[in-house]
Design an enzyme around this catalytic site. Sequence first.
Site, PDB file in Angstrom:
ATOM      1  N   HIS A 100      28.184  63.982  53.504  1.00  0.00           N
ATOM      2  CA  HIS A 100      26.453  63.540  53.521  1.00  0.00           C
ATOM      3  C   HIS A 100      26.314  63.687  51.800  1.00  0.00           C
ATOM      4  O   HIS A 100      26.928  64.596  51.168  1.00  0.00           O
ATOM      5  CB  HIS A 100      25.892  64.913  54.946  1.00  0.00           C
ATOM      6  CG  HIS A 100      25.326  64.035  55.758  1.00  0.00           C
ATOM      7  ND1 HIS A 100      25.651  65.571  56.413  1.00  0.00           N
ATOM      8  CD2 HIS A 100      24.581  63.398  56.485  1.00  0.00           C
ATOM      9  CE1 HIS A 100      25.636  64.947  58.048  1.00  0.00           C
ATOM     10  NE2 HIS A 100      24.798  64.250  57.758  1.00  0.00           N
ATOM     11  N   ASP A 103      25.276  67.035  51.269  1.00  0.00           N
ATOM     12  CA  ASP A 103      26.097  67.893  51.147  1.00  0.00           C
ATOM     13  C   ASP A 103      27.532  68.403  50.333  1.00  0.00           C
ATOM     14  O   ASP A 103      27.170  69.987  49.933  1.00  0.00           O
ATOM     15  CB  ASP A 103      27.249  67.588  52.301  1.00  0.00           C
ATOM     16  CG  ASP A 103      26.167  68.057  53.503  1.00  0.00           C
ATOM     17  OD1 ASP A 103      25.422  68.024  54.263  1.00  0.00           O
ATOM     18  OD2 ASP A 103      27.681  67.276  54.686  1.00  0.00           O
ATOM     19  N   GLU A 231      25.320  56.445  65.055  1.00  0.00           N
ATOM     20  CA  GLU A 231      26.020  58.159  66.143  1.00  0.00           C
ATOM     21  C   GLU A 231      24.995  57.710  66.730  1.00  0.00           C
ATOM     22  O   GLU A 231      23.574  58.506  66.199  1.00  0.00           O
ATOM     23  CB  GLU A 231      25.907  58.883  64.861  1.00  0.00           C
ATOM     24  CG  GLU A 231      26.185  59.796  65.576  1.00  0.00           C
ATOM     25  CD  GLU A 231      26.582  61.513  64.384  1.00  0.00           C
ATOM     26  OE1 GLU A 231      26.306  62.326  65.610  1.00  0.00           O
ATOM     27  OE2 GLU A 231      27.247  60.969  63.752  1.00  0.00           O
ATOM     28  N   GLU A 267      29.307  61.150  69.518  1.00  0.00           N
ATOM     29  CA  GLU A 267      29.317  62.934  69.486  1.00  0.00           C
ATOM     30  C   GLU A 267      29.073  63.174  71.129  1.00  0.00           C
ATOM     31  O   GLU A 267      28.643  62.763  72.089  1.00  0.00           O
ATOM     32  CB  GLU A 267      28.304  63.509  68.732  1.00  0.00           C
ATOM     33  CG  GLU A 267      28.179  64.763  68.963  1.00  0.00           C
ATOM     34  CD  GLU A 267      27.392  65.264  67.935  1.00  0.00           C
ATOM     35  OE1 GLU A 267      26.855  66.635  68.266  1.00  0.00           O
ATOM     36  OE2 GLU A 267      26.922  65.338  66.935  1.00  0.00           O
ATOM     37  N   HIS A 270      25.956  65.450  72.174  1.00  0.00           N
ATOM     38  CA  HIS A 270      24.384  63.951  72.542  1.00  0.00           C
ATOM     39  C   HIS A 270      24.932  63.582  73.121  1.00  0.00           C
ATOM     40  O   HIS A 270      24.055  63.253  73.939  1.00  0.00           O
ATOM     41  CB  HIS A 270      24.941  63.119  70.846  1.00  0.00           C
ATOM     42  CG  HIS A 270      24.751  63.266  69.090  1.00  0.00           C
ATOM     43  ND1 HIS A 270      24.485  63.416  68.431  1.00  0.00           N
ATOM     44  CD2 HIS A 270      24.162  64.794  68.896  1.00  0.00           C
ATOM     45  CE1 HIS A 270      24.003  63.664  67.315  1.00  0.00           C
ATOM     46  NE2 HIS A 270      23.463  64.837  67.801  1.00  0.00           N
ATOM     47  N   ASP A 295      32.865  62.807  66.974  1.00  0.00           N
ATOM     48  CA  ASP A 295      31.901  63.697  66.185  1.00  0.00           C
ATOM     49  C   ASP A 295      32.660  64.725  67.914  1.00  0.00           C
ATOM     50  O   ASP A 295      31.742  64.180  68.470  1.00  0.00           O
ATOM     51  CB  ASP A 295      30.713  63.742  66.629  1.00  0.00           C
ATOM     52  CG  ASP A 295      30.485  63.692  64.535  1.00  0.00           C
ATOM     53  OD1 ASP A 295      31.316  63.430  63.575  1.00  0.00           O
ATOM     54  OD2 ASP A 295      29.379  63.573  64.152  1.00  0.00           O
ATOM     55  N   ASP A 306      20.562  70.857  70.600  1.00  0.00           N
ATOM     56  CA  ASP A 306      22.750  70.689  70.010  1.00  0.00           C
ATOM     57  C   ASP A 306      22.707  72.497  69.194  1.00  0.00           C
ATOM     58  O   ASP A 306      22.977  72.381  68.165  1.00  0.00           O
ATOM     59  CB  ASP A 306      22.142  69.425  69.187  1.00  0.00           C
ATOM     60  CG  ASP A 306      23.265  68.962  68.686  1.00  0.00           C
ATOM     61  OD1 ASP A 306      24.350  69.166  69.567  1.00  0.00           O
ATOM     62  OD2 ASP A 306      22.759  67.215  67.211  1.00  0.00           O
ATOM     63  N   ASP A 308      26.981  72.757  68.773  1.00  0.00           N
ATOM     64  CA  ASP A 308      27.420  71.992  67.625  1.00  0.00           C
ATOM     65  C   ASP A 308      28.592  72.794  68.005  1.00  0.00           C
ATOM     66  O   ASP A 308      29.581  73.448  66.673  1.00  0.00           O
ATOM     67  CB  ASP A 308      26.514  71.410  66.687  1.00  0.00           C
ATOM     68  CG  ASP A 308      26.805  70.549  66.202  1.00  0.00           C
ATOM     69  OD1 ASP A 308      26.312  69.096  66.879  1.00  0.00           O
ATOM     70  OD2 ASP A 308      24.887  70.808  65.689  1.00  0.00           O
ATOM     71  N   ASP A 338      32.234  68.097  64.163  1.00  0.00           N
ATOM     72  CA  ASP A 338      31.364  67.880  63.891  1.00  0.00           C
ATOM     73  C   ASP A 338      30.672  69.238  64.334  1.00  0.00           C
ATOM     74  O   ASP A 338      29.755  69.268  65.641  1.00  0.00           O
ATOM     75  CB  ASP A 338      29.856  66.807  63.457  1.00  0.00           C
ATOM     76  CG  ASP A 338      28.514  66.844  63.984  1.00  0.00           C
ATOM     77  OD1 ASP A 338      28.284  68.730  63.225  1.00  0.00           O
ATOM     78  OD2 ASP A 338      28.080  66.471  64.389  1.00  0.00           O
TER      79      ASP A 338
END
Length: 438
Positions: A100, A103, A231, A267, A270, A295, A306, A308, A338
């Site tokens: 991003h 980031d 996404e 993802e 998700h 992802d 979530d 991850d 991700d």
Amino acid sequence: MPYFPDIERIRYEGPASDSPLAFRHYDADKIILGKPMREHLRMAACYWHTFVWPGSDVFGAGTFKRPWQHAGDPMELAIGKAQAAFEFFSKLGIDYYCFHDTDVAPEGHSLKEYRNHFAQMVDHLERHQEESGIKLLWGTANCFSNPRFAAGAASNPDPEVFACAAAQVFSAMNATQRLKGANYVLWGGREGYETLLNTDLKREREQLGRFMRMVVEHKYKIGFKGDLLIEPKPQEPTKHQYDYDSATVFGFLQQFGLEKEIKVNIEANHATLAGHSFHHEVATAVSLGIFGSIDANRGDPQNGWDTDQFPNSVEEMTLVTYEILKAGGFGNGGFNFDSKVRRQSLDEVDLFHGHVGAMDVLALSLERAAAMVQNDQLQRLKDQRYAGWQQPFGQSVLAGEFNLQSLAEHAFANELNPQAVSGRQEMLENVVNRFIYR
């Protein structure tokens, strides 16, 4: 000065290796179905979970003490973070990364500071890419963390917030183009609602549609050759999001005439939050012609949010990879991790452990999926199951040679009495397991 001085480049040592920092299955240049593993998988490490997340959660402060997260001048820390990131990518032996805008660069206190900081950091990223050979799988803009985006970005009731989001996406797309990114992702982290009592659904969808059209127009203006990706995400932090799942995204794209312009970045976590399997979401996107990228992570079925976590199920990833191979493989997309280490995984080496294990899982899944494609028992059973639609009667129905009345009359005249046929689900599950656990 290296950030990971005690870590050597991760090597492939084979299934017999008991080293925790060696690949047992990921042999990057091994040829599978005519292509090296690395080209099939196109694996990427993400900037945000790996180098930005401090180990915090809603109940507690950050637990990590990464050198690039200490107090200091924001730009100097960003420069150090980029150095740490590319040292990590290189030692891991991964080919791509994703980021991003915020980031890699401090946001600052104004859009002017944001633009200046980001431009400086793009210079550093470009140099690191040239020196390391690491490539950008995709870039994106963080249009969800700043308090201005509490009510959404493109869907916000304030057009000035919409314009600020446009400024970030404009900058991030231009950066992605300059860094030769393969894709650009649009993640609507807060594009949804918390209550319908203050929400105009029609207006917000129209705003989102206009924003996406502007993004597509800018893609062509700057000559970006990669894919634009949305996404899907069902909820968290909002009660409902407009990009709930792949099918919902396709309906949105069709509404605004964008179904040929934008694909999806799916993802795993998700997908499960939406009540689907990861396999379902990939197969749906493929069937709709909007499959783009992945992802790769997983959720925890005991948690409703979530998490991850790194992918660790060869069974799950084999079926997903099978669908991707059957669709012709990735175009511009790939598998982006991700994923984040757990809040109690405090040591920098834990970042390597998470990725090494996940890369091995994908490599083993690729080998199993390739074997399934080469001896495609699933496809043969599907062909048998739908064989009637390839016969003259089935073809004439699909070709529109019957209307409802004439088709009903055909059924009555021929006294049709078809019998149910076994779907053989258990047998097919056994077939898959024989490939996975061979």
